[in-house]
Design an enzyme around this catalytic site. Sequence first.
Site, PDB file in Angstrom:
ATOM      1  N   ASP A 278       0.855  -1.188   0.000  1.00 30.62           N
ATOM      2  CA  ASP A 278       0.000   0.000   0.000  1.00 30.62           C
ATOM      3  C   ASP A 278       0.903   1.254   0.000  1.00 30.62           C
ATOM      4  OD1 ASP A 278       0.667  -1.181   2.507  1.00 30.62           O
ATOM      5  OD2 ASP A 278      -0.845  -0.002   3.541  1.00 30.62           O
ATOM      6  N   GLU A 462      12.757   1.796   6.673  1.00 32.43           N
ATOM      7  CA  GLU A 462      11.624   0.974   6.218  1.00 32.43           C
ATOM      8  C   GLU A 462      11.816   0.547   4.766  1.00 32.43           C
ATOM      9  OE1 GLU A 462       6.826   1.836   5.667  1.00 32.43           O
ATOM     10  OE2 GLU A 462       8.295   3.463   5.595  1.00 32.43           O
TER      11      GLU A 462
END
Length: 499
Positions: A278, A462
């Site tokens: 996403d 991340e």
Amino acid sequence: MSSFATYPQLAGELFERVQLSEAFDDSKAFVDTIPEDEAEAIRNRFERERTEPEFDVEEFVIDAFALPEDPVTAADPSRTSMERYIDELWKHLIQQPTEEPEQSTLLSVPGRYVIPGGRFRESYYWDTYFAATGLAVTGRIDLIDELAENNAALIEEYGCVPNGNRLYYSSRSNPPMFCHLLDILENERGLEAVQPYLPALRREHEFWTDGTETATADDRGTRRVVRTDEGVLNRYWDDRAAPREESYQEDVTLADETERRDRRLYRDVRAACESGWDFSSRWLADDDDLTSIRTTELLPVDLNALCYAMEEKLSQWERTAGNPDQAERYARVAHERRQAIDTYCWDDEAGFYFDYCWTEGHRTDSWSLAAVVPLFCGLATDRQAAAVAAHLEEHFLHSGGLVTTLTESGEQWDYPNGWAPLHWMAAVGLRQYGYDELAETIAGRWLDLNRDVFDRTGLMLEKYDVTGGSDAGGGGEYPLQFGFGWTNGVALALPSLFY
């Protein structure tokens, strides 16, 4: 499961006022708060004060709710190595199982769990497996057993492992990695360590195949299953069709930008969140337009490969447990799924796997690292693996590793970003088919990038820009996060594949 209406940070006029006011930079912050008083008392106070001229919604929230904190800080890279920092960081990312305060949106689990870090203050389903790869290398097998116990408990309570252990995530799951977590236990402790979790794994399979009996050739789609001429395949879904609580303002704004029916749009957005990607151009009819998202119209190759792996593992473990009829049933559905994946997702001319748009009857043209998952799950033929490997080397490989897609859309799961879980699955998958040199090149470039960024910033990120640009990943609907659970796990685990 309690109604959202009982949580003042998840429902009602107060929730909408806070989320639409943009009082906080991150919409997720409010839904992660803990009320300092009973819900009714907070609502009554809000009703009394909200029309006052001096009312400030941000001050109200700060006074009435305990705000979440970020558990991770940067290191001084001149004083420590990347590996030592990761080892020290586990004590911040590994959370103890405690009884959650009343009205906390956290879901209780029986064992310790691992959070990614940054804004992600809860465990995430597929993240947990990739963190566990590193925990296994460092000998934390007892913790991996607790992670499996948590998955089993969540499946018992919610019918699936939710996207994350928050109430607002409980209507969707994530790429199903439970059987791969159990693989780690089997490798470390033998088959007897897996058998207590078979009932939960069976139930997870039931979750993903729910609707198989009722999906017809006419309507075809029922929740997460779609019936094709070759059998049933899976899609991503969410049982709610409303703005995400944790991204409420973003979803309402997106809906205002299109004439699409809101419920369809919201469902497709939520389904993309179930995918873990996403967001990505994979899910878009128009690469540059998030309002064209059509996740539920696609049969993703990675999801179906993971479901195949679940069925194969269930067949293997059921046979070992003395359940030959069950073993045969899972083997049969795995075989049918593999044939369907070949029919719908494999493009022989291109030599690559693609998602399939079942509503339009053709494969998409989105080149993505989802194509490495069939190798990771062992369903590709040698010829298919050779073709995928060649494309990875020619088109996806850059100075810092593999780009996620070949499309630069501004979404975070697209070019130029690279992600730890996809590098792990690519390296493992390539090695399983004998492409050790390419796997080592990919892993080496990724780890060199991790180390270079850490040596300059003291952070594990991340996501990363693997193309030699900024090095720090970007795009998406929230700022770059650091910590970071799956990056840390994969950084520790990748070297163990080669040395």
